[in-house]
Scaffold this motif. Structure first.
Motif, PDB file in Angstrom:
ATOM      1  N   ASN A   1     -49.994  54.856  22.330  1.00 33.26           N
ATOM      2  CA  ASN A   1     -51.438  54.814  22.117  1.00 33.26           C
ATOM      3  C   ASN A   1     -52.089  54.382  23.423  1.00 33.26           C
ATOM      4  O   ASN A   1     -52.042  53.202  23.767  1.00 33.26           O
ATOM      5  N   PHE A   2     -52.679  55.333  24.125  1.00 27.79           N
ATOM      6  CA  PHE A   2     -53.297  55.040  25.413  1.00 27.79           C
ATOM      7  C   PHE A   2     -54.537  54.171  25.220  1.00 27.79           C
ATOM      8  O   PHE A   2     -55.323  54.399  24.301  1.00 27.79           O
ATOM      9  N   PRO A   3     -54.741  53.192  26.103  1.00 26.07           N
ATOM     10  CA  PRO A   3     -55.943  52.356  26.007  1.00 26.07           C
ATOM     11  C   PRO A   3     -57.187  53.198  26.315  1.00 26.07           C
ATOM     12  O   PRO A   3     -57.095  54.237  26.980  1.00 26.07           O
ATOM     13  N   PRO A   4     -58.347  52.751  25.855  1.00 23.76           N
ATOM     14  CA  PRO A   4     -59.579  53.543  26.024  1.00 23.76           C
ATOM     15  C   PRO A   4     -59.924  53.875  27.473  1.00 23.76           C
ATOM     16  O   PRO A   4     -60.541  54.901  27.736  1.00 23.76           O
ATOM     17  N   GLU A   5     -59.524  53.033  28.416  1.00 25.20           N
ATOM     18  CA  GLU A   5     -59.845  53.303  29.811  1.00 25.20           C
ATOM     19  C   GLU A   5     -59.046  54.454  30.415  1.00 25.20           C
ATOM     20  O   GLU A   5     -59.355  54.941  31.499  1.00 25.20           O
ATOM     21  N   VAL A   6     -58.010  54.912  29.705  1.00 20.64           N
ATOM     22  CA  VAL A   6     -57.221  56.057  30.173  1.00 20.64           C
ATOM     23  C   VAL A   6     -57.867  57.323  29.620  1.00 20.64           C
ATOM     24  O   VAL A   6     -57.737  57.645  28.445  1.00 20.64           O
ATOM     25  N   THR A   7     -58.584  58.032  30.498  1.00 19.08           N
ATOM     26  CA  THR A   7     -59.273  59.253  30.061  1.00 19.08           C
ATOM     27  C   THR A   7     -58.376  60.482  30.100  1.00 19.08           C
ATOM     28  O   THR A   7     -58.657  61.471  29.440  1.00 19.08           O
ATOM     29  N   HIS A   8     -57.317  60.418  30.892  1.00 20.03           N
ATOM     30  CA  HIS A   8     -56.360  61.518  30.983  1.00 20.03           C
ATOM     31  C   HIS A   8     -54.960  60.972  30.689  1.00 20.03           C
ATOM     32  O   HIS A   8     -54.209  60.642  31.608  1.00 20.03           O
ATOM     33  N   GLY A   9     -54.622  60.863  29.416  1.00 21.80           N
ATOM     34  CA  GLY A   9     -53.317  60.368  28.990  1.00 21.80           C
ATOM     35  C   GLY A   9     -52.636  61.407  28.121  1.00 21.80           C
ATOM     36  O   GLY A   9     -53.265  61.989  27.239  1.00 21.80           O
ATOM     37  N   ILE A  10     -51.362  61.636  28.366  1.00 23.80           N
ATOM     38  CA  ILE A  10     -50.643  62.689  27.635  1.00 23.80           C
ATOM     39  C   ILE A  10     -49.159  62.345  27.523  1.00 23.80           C
ATOM     40  O   ILE A  10     -48.567  61.753  28.426  1.00 23.80           O
ATOM     41  N   ASN A  11     -48.578  62.759  26.406  1.00 29.11           N
ATOM     42  CA  ASN A  11     -47.137  62.676  26.215  1.00 29.11           C
ATOM     43  C   ASN A  11     -46.535  63.941  26.821  1.00 29.11           C
ATOM     44  O   ASN A  11     -46.857  65.048  26.391  1.00 29.11           O
ATOM     45  N   VAL A  12     -45.674  63.778  27.819  1.00 29.89           N
ATOM     46  CA  VAL A  12     -45.092  64.928  28.510  1.00 29.89           C
ATOM     47  C   VAL A  12     -43.649  65.213  28.092  1.00 29.89           C
ATOM     48  O   VAL A  12     -42.936  65.930  28.791  1.00 29.89           O
ATOM     49  N   PHE A  13     -43.241  64.691  26.945  1.00 29.10           N
ATOM     50  CA  PHE A  13     -41.892  64.985  26.461  1.00 29.10           C
ATOM     51  C   PHE A  13     -41.653  66.488  26.306  1.00 29.10           C
ATOM     52  O   PHE A  13     -40.528  66.948  26.524  1.00 29.10           O
ATOM     53  N   PRO A  14     -42.689  67.294  25.990  1.00 28.26           N
ATOM     54  CA  PRO A  14     -42.461  68.731  25.946  1.00 28.26           C
ATOM     55  C   PRO A  14     -41.939  69.317  27.265  1.00 28.26           C
ATOM     56  O   PRO A  14     -41.248  70.343  27.253  1.00 28.26           O
ATOM     57  N   LEU A  15     -42.223  68.681  28.393  1.00 30.74           N
ATOM     58  CA  LEU A  15     -41.678  69.160  29.664  1.00 30.74           C
ATOM     59  C   LEU A  15     -40.173  68.972  29.718  1.00 30.74           C
ATOM     60  O   LEU A  15     -39.473  69.694  30.433  1.00 30.74           O
ATOM     61  N   ILE A  16     -39.676  68.005  28.965  1.00 31.57           N
ATOM     62  CA  ILE A  16     -38.235  67.727  28.933  1.00 31.57           C
ATOM     63  C   ILE A  16     -37.533  68.688  27.973  1.00 31.57           C
ATOM     64  O   ILE A  16     -36.500  69.261  28.299  1.00 31.57           O
ATOM     65  N   THR A  17     -38.124  68.849  26.783  1.00 28.44           N
ATOM     66  CA  THR A  17     -37.473  69.655  25.745  1.00 28.44           C
ATOM     67  C   THR A  17     -37.764  71.145  25.845  1.00 28.44           C
ATOM     68  O   THR A  17     -36.994  71.955  25.358  1.00 28.44           O
ATOM     69  N   GLY A  18     -38.918  71.475  26.432  1.00 33.67           N
ATOM     70  CA  GLY A  18     -39.344  72.877  26.466  1.00 33.67           C
ATOM     71  C   GLY A  18     -40.143  73.273  25.240  1.00 33.67           C
ATOM     72  O   GLY A  18     -40.833  74.285  25.240  1.00 33.67           O
ATOM     73  N   PHE A  19     -40.074  72.473  24.180  1.00 31.86           N
ATOM     74  CA  PHE A  19     -40.810  72.776  22.954  1.00 31.86           C
ATOM     75  C   PHE A  19     -42.281  72.439  23.150  1.00 31.86           C
ATOM     76  O   PHE A  19     -42.619  71.298  23.431  1.00 31.86           O
ATOM     77  N   ASN A  20     -43.141  73.440  23.018  1.00 35.37           N
ATOM     78  CA  ASN A  20     -44.585  73.288  23.203  1.00 35.37           C
ATOM     79  C   ASN A  20     -44.936  72.938  24.654  1.00 35.37           C
ATOM     80  O   ASN A  20     -45.992  72.362  24.923  1.00 35.37           O
ATOM     81  N   ALA A  21     -44.063  73.279  25.574  1.00 34.08           N
ATOM     82  CA  ALA A  21     -44.290  72.945  26.975  1.00 34.08           C
ATOM     83  C   ALA A  21     -45.495  73.658  27.558  1.00 34.08           C
ATOM     84  O   ALA A  21     -46.207  73.098  28.388  1.00 34.08           O
TER      85      ALA A  21
END
Length: 102
Positions: A65-85
């Motif tokens: 859960n990114f804090p409100p001050e992070v305007t560009h926060g993303i989970n990049v696990f798809p780059l690892i798995t390829g699923f939804n990359a």
């Protein structure tokens, strides 16, 4: 375009080494594809909150859960798995270009 500007990216994972290291390499590839210079660093998830100041894009390889001050926060696990990359990559490209061209 601001030729002097690098987009600053932080990637956090459980240890700060394995999956964040793989994601870092992928992130650098994505940035190179669109010609945006980046400065990518990695850390473990417990260090992340102390390192997000002056960071343009904050990434994790695990749910977070990114804090409100992070305007560009993303989970990049798809780059690892390829699923939804492709969705992840498209979002990252958009953000990188917006930040670089600002």
């Amino acid at each position: 375009m601001n030729a002097q500007r690098e987009v600053v990216i932080l990637i956090a994972c459980g240890s700060g080494v394995c999956t964040s290291g793989v994601a870092k390499a992928k992130m650098q590839e994505v940035a190179a594809e669109i010609g945006v210079p980046v400065n990518v660093s990695t850390c473990n998830i417990s260090e992340m909150n102390t390192k997000i100041a002056n960071t343009d894009i904050v990434c994790t390889t695990m749910p977070y859960n990114f804090p409100p001050e992070v305007t560009h926060g993303i989970n990049v696990f798809p780059l690892i798995t390829g699923f939804n990359a492709s969705n992840c990559i498209n979002t990252l490209k958009t953000w990188m270009q917006e930040i670089y061209n600002a």
